[in-house]
Design a protein around this motif. Structure first.
Motif, PDB file in Angstrom:
ATOM      1  N   LEU A 189       2.911  14.308 -10.342  1.00 52.89           N
ATOM      2  CA  LEU A 189       2.816  13.630 -11.636  1.00 52.89           C
ATOM      3  C   LEU A 189       3.011  12.126 -11.490  1.00 52.89           C
ATOM      4  CD1 LEU A 189       4.870  15.898 -14.092  1.00 52.89           C
ATOM      5  CD2 LEU A 189       2.400  15.844 -13.732  1.00 52.89           C
ATOM      6  N   ARG A 190       2.384  11.390 -12.379  1.00 55.40           N
ATOM      7  CA  ARG A 190       2.701   9.974 -12.508  1.00 55.40           C
ATOM      8  C   ARG A 190       4.077   9.863 -13.164  1.00 55.40           C
ATOM      9  NH1 ARG A 190      -2.631  10.645 -14.377  1.00 55.40           N
ATOM     10  NH2 ARG A 190      -4.213   9.676 -13.033  1.00 55.40           N
ATOM     11  N   HIS A 221       0.831  -1.197   0.000  1.00 51.97           N
ATOM     12  CA  HIS A 221       0.000   0.000   0.000  1.00 51.97           C
ATOM     13  C   HIS A 221       0.868   1.250   0.000  1.00 51.97           C
ATOM     14  CE1 HIS A 221      -3.705  -2.204   0.490  1.00 51.97           C
ATOM     15  NE2 HIS A 221      -3.151  -2.903   1.445  1.00 51.97           N
ATOM     16  N   ARG A 222       0.475   2.202  -0.817  1.00 53.78           N
ATOM     17  CA  ARG A 222       1.213   3.447  -0.908  1.00 53.78           C
ATOM     18  C   ARG A 222       0.731   4.412   0.160  1.00 53.78           C
ATOM     19  NH1 ARG A 222      -0.194   3.185  -7.243  1.00 53.78           N
ATOM     20  NH2 ARG A 222       1.504   1.847  -7.931  1.00 53.78           N
ATOM     21  N   GLY A 223       1.599   5.342   0.502  1.00 55.78           N
ATOM     22  CA  GLY A 223       1.235   6.321   1.509  1.00 55.78           C
ATOM     23  C   GLY A 223       1.930   7.637   1.244  1.00 55.78           C
ATOM     24  N   CYS A 282      13.900   5.464 -17.251  1.00 56.24           N
ATOM     25  CA  CYS A 282      12.936   4.372 -17.133  1.00 56.24           C
ATOM     26  C   CYS A 282      12.401   4.311 -15.702  1.00 56.24           C
ATOM     27  CB  CYS A 282      13.556   3.036 -17.536  1.00 56.24           C
ATOM     28  SG  CYS A 282      14.807   2.408 -16.403  1.00 56.24           S
ATOM     29  N   GLY A 283      11.223   3.725 -15.562  1.00 51.25           N
ATOM     30  CA  GLY A 283      10.585   3.646 -14.255  1.00 51.25           C
ATOM     31  C   GLY A 283      11.417   2.896 -13.238  1.00 51.25           C
ATOM     32  N   TYR A 318       5.646   6.681  -6.551  1.00 48.88           N
ATOM     33  CA  TYR A 318       4.218   6.999  -6.438  1.00 48.88           C
ATOM     34  C   TYR A 318       3.870   7.599  -5.080  1.00 48.88           C
ATOM     35  CZ  TYR A 318       0.804   6.178 -10.115  1.00 48.88           C
ATOM     36  OH  TYR A 318      -0.015   6.328 -11.205  1.00 48.88           O
ATOM     37  N   TRP A 319       4.726   7.378  -4.076  1.00 48.83           N
ATOM     38  CA  TRP A 319       4.470   7.977  -2.772  1.00 48.83           C
ATOM     39  C   TRP A 319       4.475   9.509  -2.856  1.00 48.83           C
ATOM     40  CZ3 TRP A 319       4.928   5.889   2.570  1.00 48.83           C
ATOM     41  CH2 TRP A 319       4.681   4.507   2.606  1.00 48.83           C
ATOM     42  N   LEU A 320       5.258  10.048  -3.768  1.00 55.57           N
ATOM     43  CA  LEU A 320       5.277  11.504  -3.928  1.00 55.57           C
ATOM     44  C   LEU A 320       3.946  12.002  -4.488  1.00 55.57           C
ATOM     45  CD1 LEU A 320       8.907  11.858  -5.262  1.00 55.57           C
ATOM     46  CD2 LEU A 320       8.058  12.677  -3.058  1.00 55.57           C
ATOM     47  N   ARG A 321       3.297  11.189  -5.285  1.00 54.94           N
ATOM     48  CA  ARG A 321       1.970  11.545  -5.802  1.00 54.94           C
ATOM     49  C   ARG A 321       0.942  11.546  -4.668  1.00 54.94           C
ATOM     50  NH1 ARG A 321      -1.051  12.131 -10.313  1.00 54.94           N
ATOM     51  NH2 ARG A 321      -3.019  11.003 -10.519  1.00 54.94           N
TER      52      ARG A 321
END
Length: 335
Positions: A158-159, A117-119, A239-240, A264-267
């Motif tokens: 951003l993604r 899970h992201r946070g 690259c990702g 993605y946590w930054l999003r």
């Protein structure tokens, strides 16, 4: 007066030993144990009724089922078990001409692998990763390109694919923003596509980040308008996988022991912070979300953001709000 039955009416006593469903299974030679029946009754009680019990069976759609399940912090196996139980109820209803369709059949099953899970990052963690000093920033990130890339992710939410697709022609230095209209497909280096939801949005950066973009511009060798901003040493868009590895390395250098952190946590962090400052519809625009529900889902309030909310609310509340010495002092609080 006609009362339409809800899913709860059918589900609450569905998984019962020697109930109609159980008898039918035994009749077909497909008996299951009392323990399994009890477990399924628990799924109904704990999940199916709270999530969808108020729906009439014919009104519940695959989309509604999927959205509710995606928001649950449960493993894939548990979510699939909920779908199995719900589907059994619908099969019974269809067999008895109580509804016509089983929406569960159109819901994609969940992976059995554990979900990370992201946070949101805390203020302390953000301070460690993004010091407000150019030299210290480079110590954390190792290069101008990665330092700038992650500053943009921090400031804009951003993604990663949207970040990787940015070109120099997209940078509006006078307004300090990028128009986000495209992304690089996951797992690809050069395949340009629309954003995930097809939405276009503005990405606004801070003064500090704008200055670092300027530093990257000076350092860059390829400054054609169509050139990608964030390039690897091979001259291809980052690259990702490289972004994930660089973030883990930066966390280690900064003394942050959080192996689960990903770009993605930054999003999530951006979404959480912006909801403290802006109306939901503005945050939804900045995030490029298709629905308000997704914007709220991305919120991951920590103790610090909740404290800030409490302090802001305290500023607008009069003192002694629960003092009822006179009717003139009574307040009606509307949130």
């Amino acid at each position: 007066m006609f009362f339409q039955k809800t899913l709860q009416d059918y589900a609450k006593n569905f998984f019962v030993l020697n109930g109609e469903w159980d008898k039918k299974r035994k009749q077909k030679g497909r008996a299951i144990s009392e323990r399994v029946i009890s477990l399924r009754a628990g799924v109904v009680r704990n999940h199916i009724i709270p999530l969808w019990g108020n729906f009439a069976p014919e009104k519940l759609t695959a989309k509604i089922i999927d959205e509710k399940l995606c928001m649950l912090k449960l493993g894939g196996n548990q979510k699939n078990s909920i779908l199995v139980c719900l589907s059994e109820i619908y099969k019974w209803l269809i067999m008895n001409d109580l509804t016509k369709d089983n929406p569960v059949k159109n819901v994609m099953r969940f992976s059995k692998n554990p979900i990370r899970h992201r946070g949101a990052l805390t203020d302390v963690e953000l301070g460690k990763l993004f010091p407000n000093n150019h030299a210290e920033l480079l110590k954390i990130w190792g290069s101008q390109v990665y330092a700038t890339a992650f500053l943009v992710l921090r400031d804009t939410g951003l993604r990663p694919g949207e970040l990787r697709a940015l070109q120099w022609k997209d940078w509006h230095s006078e307004s300090k923003f990028f128009p986000i209209t495209k992304a690089i497909a996951a797992g690809k280096r050069m395949e340009i596509k629309s954003t995930k939801t097809g939405a276009v949005k503005p990405a606004i950066v801070s003064e500090f980040t704008a200055a670092e973009i300027g530093n990257l511009y000076i350092e860059s060798k390829n400054l054609m308008p169509d050139s990608f901003i964030f390039l690897s040493s091979a001259g291809l868009p980052l690259c990702g996988n490289k972004l994930r590895k660089k973030l883990k390395r930066a966390c280690k250098i900064a003394g942050i022991d959080r192996p689960e952190i990903s770009p993605y946590w930054l999003r999530y962090t951006f979404n959480t912070r912006m909801l403290e400052l802006l109306p939901d519809d503005k945050v939804r625009k900045l995030m490029g979300h298709a629905t308000p529900l997704m914007t709220r889902y991305y919120r991951d309030a920590d103790i610090f953001s909740l404290k800030r909310e409490a302090e802001e609310i305290s500023k607008i509340l009069p003192k002694n709000i629960f003092s009822f010495e006179s009717k003139s002092n009574q307040l009606s609080l509307c949130f």
